[in-house]
Design an enzyme around this catalytic site. Structure first.
Site, PDB file in Angstrom:
ATOM      1  N   HIS A 114       2.169   3.190  -3.211  1.00  0.00           N
ATOM      2  CA  HIS A 114       1.325   3.949  -4.143  1.00  0.00           C
ATOM      3  C   HIS A 114       1.816   5.388  -4.304  1.00  0.00           C
ATOM      4  O   HIS A 114       2.044   5.859  -5.397  1.00  0.00           O
ATOM      5  CB  HIS A 114      -0.140   3.936  -3.698  1.00  0.00           C
ATOM      6  CG  HIS A 114      -0.879   2.761  -4.240  1.00  0.00           C
ATOM      7  ND1 HIS A 114      -1.085   2.567  -5.578  1.00  0.00           N
ATOM      8  CD2 HIS A 114      -1.457   1.698  -3.617  1.00  0.00           C
ATOM      9  CE1 HIS A 114      -1.757   1.445  -5.770  1.00  0.00           C
ATOM     10  NE2 HIS A 114      -1.999   0.894  -4.606  1.00  0.00           N
ATOM     11  N   GLN A 155       0.827  -1.201   0.000  1.00  0.00           N
ATOM     12  CA  GLN A 155       0.000   0.000   0.000  1.00  0.00           C
ATOM     13  C   GLN A 155       0.863   1.253   0.000  1.00  0.00           C
ATOM     14  O   GLN A 155       0.576   2.224  -0.694  1.00  0.00           O
ATOM     15  CB  GLN A 155      -0.918  -0.025   1.229  1.00  0.00           C
ATOM     16  CG  GLN A 155      -2.154   0.811   1.052  1.00  0.00           C
ATOM     17  CD  GLN A 155      -2.938   0.382  -0.164  1.00  0.00           C
ATOM     18  OE1 GLN A 155      -2.906  -0.766  -0.580  1.00  0.00           O
ATOM     19  NE2 GLN A 155      -3.618   1.328  -0.788  1.00  0.00           N
ATOM     20  N   GLU A 174      -9.689   2.418   3.658  1.00  0.00           N
ATOM     21  CA  GLU A 174     -10.044   1.956   2.314  1.00  0.00           C
ATOM     22  C   GLU A 174      -9.928   0.422   2.231  1.00  0.00           C
ATOM     23  O   GLU A 174     -10.853  -0.253   1.807  1.00  0.00           O
ATOM     24  CB  GLU A 174      -9.087   2.624   1.314  1.00  0.00           C
ATOM     25  CG  GLU A 174      -9.383   2.309  -0.122  1.00  0.00           C
ATOM     26  CD  GLU A 174      -8.266   2.799  -1.038  1.00  0.00           C
ATOM     27  OE1 GLU A 174      -7.177   3.156  -0.542  1.00  0.00           O
ATOM     28  OE2 GLU A 174      -8.480   2.803  -2.266  1.00  0.00           O
ATOM     29  N   HIS A 175      -8.764  -0.096   2.634  1.00  0.00           N
ATOM     30  CA  HIS A 175      -8.560  -1.545   2.662  1.00  0.00           C
ATOM     31  C   HIS A 175      -8.377  -1.988   4.105  1.00  0.00           C
ATOM     32  O   HIS A 175      -7.628  -1.364   4.855  1.00  0.00           O
ATOM     33  CB  HIS A 175      -7.289  -1.949   1.912  1.00  0.00           C
ATOM     34  CG  HIS A 175      -7.233  -1.455   0.501  1.00  0.00           C
ATOM     35  ND1 HIS A 175      -6.563  -0.312   0.144  1.00  0.00           N
ATOM     36  CD2 HIS A 175      -7.779  -1.946  -0.639  1.00  0.00           C
ATOM     37  CE1 HIS A 175      -6.690  -0.124  -1.162  1.00  0.00           C
ATOM     38  NE2 HIS A 175      -7.420  -1.084  -1.672  1.00  0.00           N
ATOM     39  N   ASP A 226      -6.825  -5.833  -5.759  1.00  0.00           N
ATOM     40  CA  ASP A 226      -6.509  -4.784  -6.731  1.00  0.00           C
ATOM     41  C   ASP A 226      -6.663  -5.270  -8.158  1.00  0.00           C
ATOM     42  O   ASP A 226      -7.035  -4.522  -9.054  1.00  0.00           O
ATOM     43  CB  ASP A 226      -5.053  -4.324  -6.559  1.00  0.00           C
ATOM     44  CG  ASP A 226      -4.911  -3.374  -5.396  1.00  0.00           C
ATOM     45  OD1 ASP A 226      -5.943  -2.938  -4.870  1.00  0.00           O
ATOM     46  OD2 ASP A 226      -3.766  -3.085  -5.011  1.00  0.00           O
TER      47      ASP A 226
END
Lengths: 433, 433
Positions: free
Chosen positions: A262, A259, A327-328, A361
Site C-alpha cells: 500500500h 498489505q 486494521e486487518h 478489500d
C-alpha cells in the site's frame, strides 16, 4: 523479513514504532489548513477555483466544477466492460452485507400510558471525499457510498481533485455512478472539505464528511469536526497474521506482502507459535519480492514496519493482537473460530486459509474502510451506523407522571434547578392547592 | 419574551444567533490546552498535582488523588436517605431503557462455506469526566456511567476536580458508586483529559473519554480525538416547543423556563401556529419569572436566545424544528405522534402535555446527554452504542473463493495492486500450472 522473539520488550518497542506513523502535531500544516478553511468559508467558489488552479493545475469555473452526465457517459465508454462487470458483482456483495446492518426505530409502551423509544433517521446530506492522483481506487468509492445509500441518506455529494486537464478518472466516475452518488464536484484537498462543511455557491453544505485523503484532508476533517460530523481519521494500513504450524507459509507471505504494497508506512506483522513457519514465511517473502511490481515500496515498508514474531504460546500471540489492535487480522490456525472469540480489538477478522485479506478489500461484502493504527480499540469499520442518527422518544400520561412527579421535583431541587421542578409541579398544582 | 412572525428571514437570523454560541476559534485557549496536554504526557502525576494546586487550590499526592472507600462511605452518611432513594429509582429506569439499546454480534452463513458477520465488543476502559464547582449533577453521573456498564465496559474510571479542601461532592460520589464506577480520581480540567488519554503513574490510560466540561475540557477532548475516542462535544442547552392552540400555555411557559435556567447561553424557543397561545405563554413566562430562584440567568438567556415564533402553518413549524435541530423538542399539539413522524432532527422528542422536558432529565430513562447546537443533524444521544465497537468477520471456503478468485485478481490488477492479486492467485497456483 526480520524474525524476533516475542517478549514484553519487543512488544513495547514495536508499539512505539507503529505509533510514530501518526505524529502528534503537524504545526505548519495545521496553520495552512486553517487558512484554506477560512478562505473557502468567506469566499466560496472563488477560493475553490484559485486553490484548484494552484494545487491541481486545473482551471475550473462555475460551469465546469460539476461533473456532467456527458462526462459520466464518456467514462463508461472509456472503461473496460469486464471491469464494469466486476464492479457490479462487488457492489451486489457489499450491498447485501450492509443491508444486514440496518437499524430500526423501536418503542416500548406500558399500560399506564408511557411510551419510550428510539427513532432512527438517516443523515440528510453526506459528502464523500475520493482521492485523486495516480492511485485510483473504485473499490473505495463503493465502500464509502453504499452504506450511506442503504442508510437512506437523501443526497450523497462526492468531491475528488481533477487531473490537470480538468477531467476525473473514468473508473472513479463509473464506480460513483454505480454506487448511486447524486452529484460529483472536481475539487480536492482541504478546500474540498471546507466546501462540504460550509457550502459554497456551487456545492451544498453537508452534515457529514467521509472518505480518506492526504494530510491536508485529514487535518481539515479534524478541524471541522463538531460543526459537521466526520468518519474516523484514516491512518496507514496494517495487517497482523496469527498463525500456528498448520498454516501455509506461502499464503501467509503473500498476504503480508499485499498489505505492505500500500505505501511505505504500511505495516505487516506475523505472530506465530512456530519457529519453522517463521523461517519459511521469511523465505517466501524474499521469493515473491522478485516478482512483484511494487517491490520498492514493499521493501521499505517491511524494513520499517514489518515483523515476524515468534510467540511462546498462542495466548501470548492473542494478547499481542489485542494490544496492536490491527486494521486487518488474519487467523490461520487449526481452529480459527476459537481464536476469534478471544480477539477484542481488530478492524476486520479473516478466518482460515481462504479468507485472504484482499478478498475483503474488494469482494466479500464487509467494508474495507477500517480503523487503523490501534484505533480498533474504540472505532468500528465504516458501516450503515455512520449514516444514521437517533432521537429519544418520550411520551407520558398524566397517570404515569403523577406516580413520580414528587420524585422528579425532589431530584431537581437537590440539583438546585428550581425551574425544572416548577415545570413538573405546574402540571399538578390544582391537586396541591 | 419577544414574539416574532416566522419568516425565512427571522429563521436565518435566529440560526445565525444560535450558532454564535460556539465560536469557531479559541486561539489562546488552544495553545494553553496544548501545553497542558504535553506537560501531563511528559511528566505524569507531577504535572497533575501542580495543575490541581494552581487551578483547584487543592494539594494532592499519590496517596490522596484517588477517592478511598472511606470517602465513599462518608459520602453516603452525608447524603439524605431520600436522595439516595430517588437516585436508585432513576437508575432503575435509566438501566431499563438502555438495556434495550444493546446490540449483538451476528453472522450469516451459506452452504458453500462462506460466513460473514459482525462481532460486537465492549470498549475495554472508559474515562468519565464529571464537572466540579457549585453545580453538582448526580443525574449526569448516572447518564454517563450506566450505558457504559450495560455495554460491558470492563473498567470505568471517573475524574472530577476536587474542592479546595481536597474533597469531592458527596452527591457525586454516591451517584458514581450507585452507577458502578470502578475508580474515582480527584483531577479536573484539560489535565484530567490528558491523564485519561495518555495515562500517568496513578491513572490508567483509557480508550474513550466521555462527559461534559468547560472550554478547557472540551478543547482537550477535541485535541486527543483520534488517539482515543470521545463523545460529541457538548454545547449550550436548548429546547424547542412546537405547540398549537390546544396546548396549555402555563405548561409551555414552565418548560421553556426550565431550559433557560441552565445558563445564559441556553436557548428556549416556542414555535406555534396560534397567536393567542404566543401571547399567553409570554404572559405566563413573566408571571413565573418572579417566583424562580435563577431568574437572573433566565432573563439573560431569554433576552439573548429566547424566541416565540408564530408560524403560518404546522408545516412551517416542523420545517423550523428540523432546521434548528434542537437538543430537546417538545410537541404539544392535538396529535403529537403525527408530528413526530415528520421530525428529522432532534436529540430527544417529548410528546404530549405530560412529557415535560425535566422528566427526561432525571427519570424517564432515556439519556439526558444529547446533541446540542444543531448537531442533532448528525449526532445521537449518548447510548450503549458509544461504548461498543464492531469488527467484521470473514470466513471463506476454498470452494467459495474459487468461484470468484479471478474477479478479485482482475479488480486488484485494475487498481495496480499486484501483490493483492498475488495473494489470491497463490491459493490456486496448482490448478493453473
Amino acid at each position: 523479513m526480520r524474525i524476533q522473539r516475542l517478549t514484553k520488550e519487543t512488544m513495547q518497542n514495536l508499539l512505539k514504532e507503529l505509533l510514530k506513523r501518526s505524529p502528534d502535531s503537524y504545526g505548519e500544516y495545521e496553520d495552512r489548513v486553517a487558512a484554506i478553511l477560512k478562505n473557502v468559508k468567506e469566499n466560496g467558489d472563488e477560493a475553490l477555483f484559485s486553490y484548484t488552479s494552484r494545487f491541481d493545475h486545473a482551471d475550473l469555473t462555475k460551469n465546469t466544477i460539476r461533473v456532467t452526465n456527458q462526462e459520466i457517459e464518456d467514462a463508461y465508454r472509456q472503461t473496460e466492460a469486464s471491469l464494469i462487470q466486476v464492479i457490479r458483482k462487488a457492489l451486489e456483495n457489499i450491498r447485501s452485507y450492509h443491508e444486514k446492518q440496518k437499524q430500526y426505530s423501536w418503542f416500548d409502551s406500558k399500560p399506564d400510558g408511557t411510551m419510550l423509544g428510539q427513532k432512527v433517521t438517516p443523515i440528510h446530506r453526506v459528502g464523500v471525499y475520493v482521492p485523486g492522483g495516480k492511485a485510483v481506487y473504485p473499490s473505495s468509492v463503493l465502500m464509502n457510498v453504499i452504506p450511506a445509500r442503504i442508510a437512506g441518506v437523501d443526497e450523497i455529494i462526492m468531491v475528488t481533485p481533477p487531473r490537470p486537464d480538468g477531467t476525473v478518472s473514468p473508473h472513479t466516475l463509473v464506480a460513483a455512478k454505480e454506487a448511486g452518488v447524486d452529484a460529483i464536484y472536481k475539487v480536492g484537498g482541504a478546500q474540498a472539505i471546507a466546501a462540504l462543511a460550509y457550502g459554497t455557491e456551487s456545492i451544498k453544505k453537508t452534515d457529514k464528511i467521509v472518505g480518506p485523503g492526504n494530510i491536508y484532508v485529514a487535518l481539515a476533517k479534524k478541524a471541522v469536526y463538531g460543526y459537521v460530523s466526520i468518519d474516523s481519521v484514516a491512518g496507514p494500513s496494517e495487517i497482523l497474521v496469527i498463525a500456528d504450524e498448520t498454516a501455509n507459509p506461502r499464503y501467509v507471505a503473500a498476504d503480508l506482502l499485499s498489505q505492505a504494497e500500500h505505501d511505505e508506512l504500511a505495516s505487516a506483522i506475523l505472530v506465530t507459535t512456530s519457529e519453522e513457519l517463521a523461517k519459511k514465511v521469511s523465505e517466501e517473502v524474499d521469493g515473491f519480492l522478485n516478482t512483484l511490481s511494487r517491490a520498492d515500496i514493499i521493501r521499505k515498508s517491511l524494513d520499517n514496519y514489518g515483523y515476524i514474531l515468534v510467540a511462546k504460546t498462542m495466548e501470548d500471540a492473542i494478547e499481542t493482537a489485542n494490544e496492536i489492535a490491527s486494521e486487518h487480522l488474519e487467523i490461520l490456525t487449526k481452529n480459527p473460530f476459537d481464536i476469534m472469540t478471544r480477539i477484542r480489538n481488530a478492524g476486520a477478522i479473516f478466518l482460515g486459509e481462504y479468507a485472504s485479506e484482499p478478498l475483503g478489500d474488494y469482494f466479500a461484502g464487509p467494508n474495507h474502510i477500517l480503523p487503523t493504527n490501534g484505533t480498533a480499540r474504540f472505532f468500528s469499520p465504516l458501516s450503515v451506523d455512520d449514516f444514521i442518527k437517533k432521537s429519544s422518544i418520550i411520551s407520558y400520561s398524566r397517570e404515569a407522571l403523577s406516580k413520580i412527579h414528587q420524585d422528579i421535583e425532589y431530584f431537581a431541587e437537590a440539583e438546585q434547578l428550581t425551574a425544572h421542578a416548577n415545570s413538573i409541579r405546574v402540571r399538578f398544582e390544582e391537586e396541591e392547592s
